[in-house]
Design an enzyme around this catalytic site. Sequence first.
Site, PDB file in Angstrom:
ATOM      1  N   ASP A  13       0.812  -1.222   0.000  1.00  0.00           N
ATOM      2  CA  ASP A  13       0.000   0.000   0.000  1.00  0.00           C
ATOM      3  C   ASP A  13       0.843   1.269   0.000  1.00  0.00           C
ATOM      4  O   ASP A  13       0.681   2.140  -0.851  1.00  0.00           O
ATOM      5  CB  ASP A  13      -0.920   0.047   1.236  1.00  0.00           C
ATOM      6  CG  ASP A  13      -2.056  -0.969   1.146  1.00  0.00           C
ATOM      7  OD1 ASP A  13      -2.367  -1.420   0.023  1.00  0.00           O
ATOM      8  OD2 ASP A  13      -2.630  -1.298   2.199  1.00  0.00           O
ATOM      9  N   ASP A 122      -8.018   2.844  12.463  1.00  0.00           N
ATOM     10  CA  ASP A 122      -6.745   3.547  12.400  1.00  0.00           C
ATOM     11  C   ASP A 122      -6.821   4.870  11.649  1.00  0.00           C
ATOM     12  O   ASP A 122      -6.183   5.843  12.035  1.00  0.00           O
ATOM     13  CB  ASP A 122      -5.676   2.632  11.802  1.00  0.00           C
ATOM     14  CG  ASP A 122      -5.279   1.538  12.793  1.00  0.00           C
ATOM     15  OD1 ASP A 122      -5.262   1.830  14.001  1.00  0.00           O
ATOM     16  OD2 ASP A 122      -4.993   0.409  12.360  1.00  0.00           O
TER      17      ASP A 122
HETATM   18  N1  ARG Z   1      -8.427  -4.022  15.476  1.00  0.00           N
HETATM   19  C1  ARG Z   1      -7.243  -3.406  15.992  1.00  0.00           C
HETATM   20  C2  ARG Z   1      -7.506  -1.961  16.305  1.00  0.00           C
HETATM   21  O1  ARG Z   1      -8.429  -1.402  15.807  1.00  0.00           O
HETATM   22  C3  ARG Z   1      -6.057  -3.561  15.068  1.00  0.00           C
HETATM   23  C4  ARG Z   1      -6.169  -2.869  13.725  1.00  0.00           C
HETATM   24  C5  ARG Z   1      -5.063  -3.170  12.747  1.00  0.00           C
HETATM   25  N2  ARG Z   1      -5.049  -4.576  12.450  1.00  0.00           N
HETATM   26  C6  ARG Z   1      -4.482  -5.156  11.406  1.00  0.00           C
HETATM   27  N3  ARG Z   1      -4.513  -6.436  11.374  1.00  0.00           N
HETATM   28  N4  ARG Z   1      -3.932  -4.486  10.436  1.00  0.00           N
HETATM   29  O2  ARG Z   1      -6.783  -1.368  17.053  1.00  0.00           O
END
Ligand code: ARG
Length: 426
Positions: A13, A122
Amino acid sequence: MATVVLAYSGGLDTSVAIRWIKEKYNLDVIAVTIDVGNERNMQEISDRATKIGAIKSIVVDGREDFVRYFVWPALQAGAIYEGQYPLATALARPLIARLLVEVARQEGAIAVAHGCTGKGNDQVRFDVSINTLAPDLKIIAPVREWGMTRDNEMAYAAEHNIPIKVTSASPYSVDQNLWGRSIECGILEDPWEEPPADVFDWTADPDSVTLEPTYHEITFQNGIPVALNGDEIAGYSLVEKLNSEAGKYGIGRIDHIENRLVGIKSREIYEAPAAVVLHAAHNALEGLTLSREQVRFKETVAAEYARLIYNGQWYSAQHQDLAAYVQSTQRFVSGTVRVKLSRGRCQIVGRKSEHSLYSLGLATYDSGDQFDHNAALGFIKLWALPLTTQAQAQLLPSIGFEGNLLNHNTDKVQIATKTTEKSPEA
Ligand code: ARG
């Protein structure tokens, strides 16, 4: 030319993003690779960014700050989202946002960019933090904007001569830092499916552990771990050490159907050996050094604190206020906890503190008992007073006493309701 600072991870990405941003926004890209203990060769990743077309590539070692300002406060607070997730990914985001803004200021950039999708937490954590710290900076989130599938991205990469490590053919999406590893996608999207072995990287399968149990002593000062087995040790080394020790026993696997901020339920697997051990140990020390009222109220604060971290509100006054309470609670949380690691299991087997509230004289059933047994009678009388008063006035007359008042069945409760409803009319 104007520049944008991109949080660069080295993956597909953000690699494609370097060229895409240049094409779409006509901005020069400065790549920042931030080390929050993700155990990879940061310099190599960083060099790749310039090969792809970034005008500059910077590595920032964020490990110490991450532990000191993010991980330890979360540990002190007991912050675990929905009782399961120690928040590794969520905790690193506000630090990464701050570092992006710092570099953007140093470099005179007009924008910052990150590789988040439009479905996750995120993007919210990054955007909210960046907007809060630097409202004038534009935010570019290529993956949220470009509408390319993974295959489209691969084609784009091939077309633009972007070198991609094909080794990353993993069916999972992984984010990791010192405090834990988060894994989602692929077969894991079916909540009925047991996570296959290839999901895990930090933890052994607990069922095939043959190691003998080991004991470790963790020393805390004001709720912060400062020594392991008597040796003073830097924060991130202690976390690394526990990740590997507890990981060997298969400790720290978490399977969580979690509620994302954007309204989606998602299934995430976590590996967080050190976080699981340290939360258990810290909790045990609090058990010894906090009063009943502090323990109870702090549980409420912990849940709020965890939600706030999860929901991307790190840079807020609410956070400062909760943190102030947490800090205050930690002033006597110093001492040592003994943990026993065995297959898949972390057991607290001992704890001691100079500030312990545990009194053997009060607790013992042997000789030396200092507890005033007679005082218990007076205490019970007053403790029961409101209950006996209410039972006499309301409960016994309306539903009667048949053996066990508290074990009332539903019929009786309904009768009681009818009786009380009727009486005013009568
Ligand atoms: N679900 C977790 C959070 O929102 C991790 C997110 C990122 N996870 C990933 N496998 N890229 O904090």
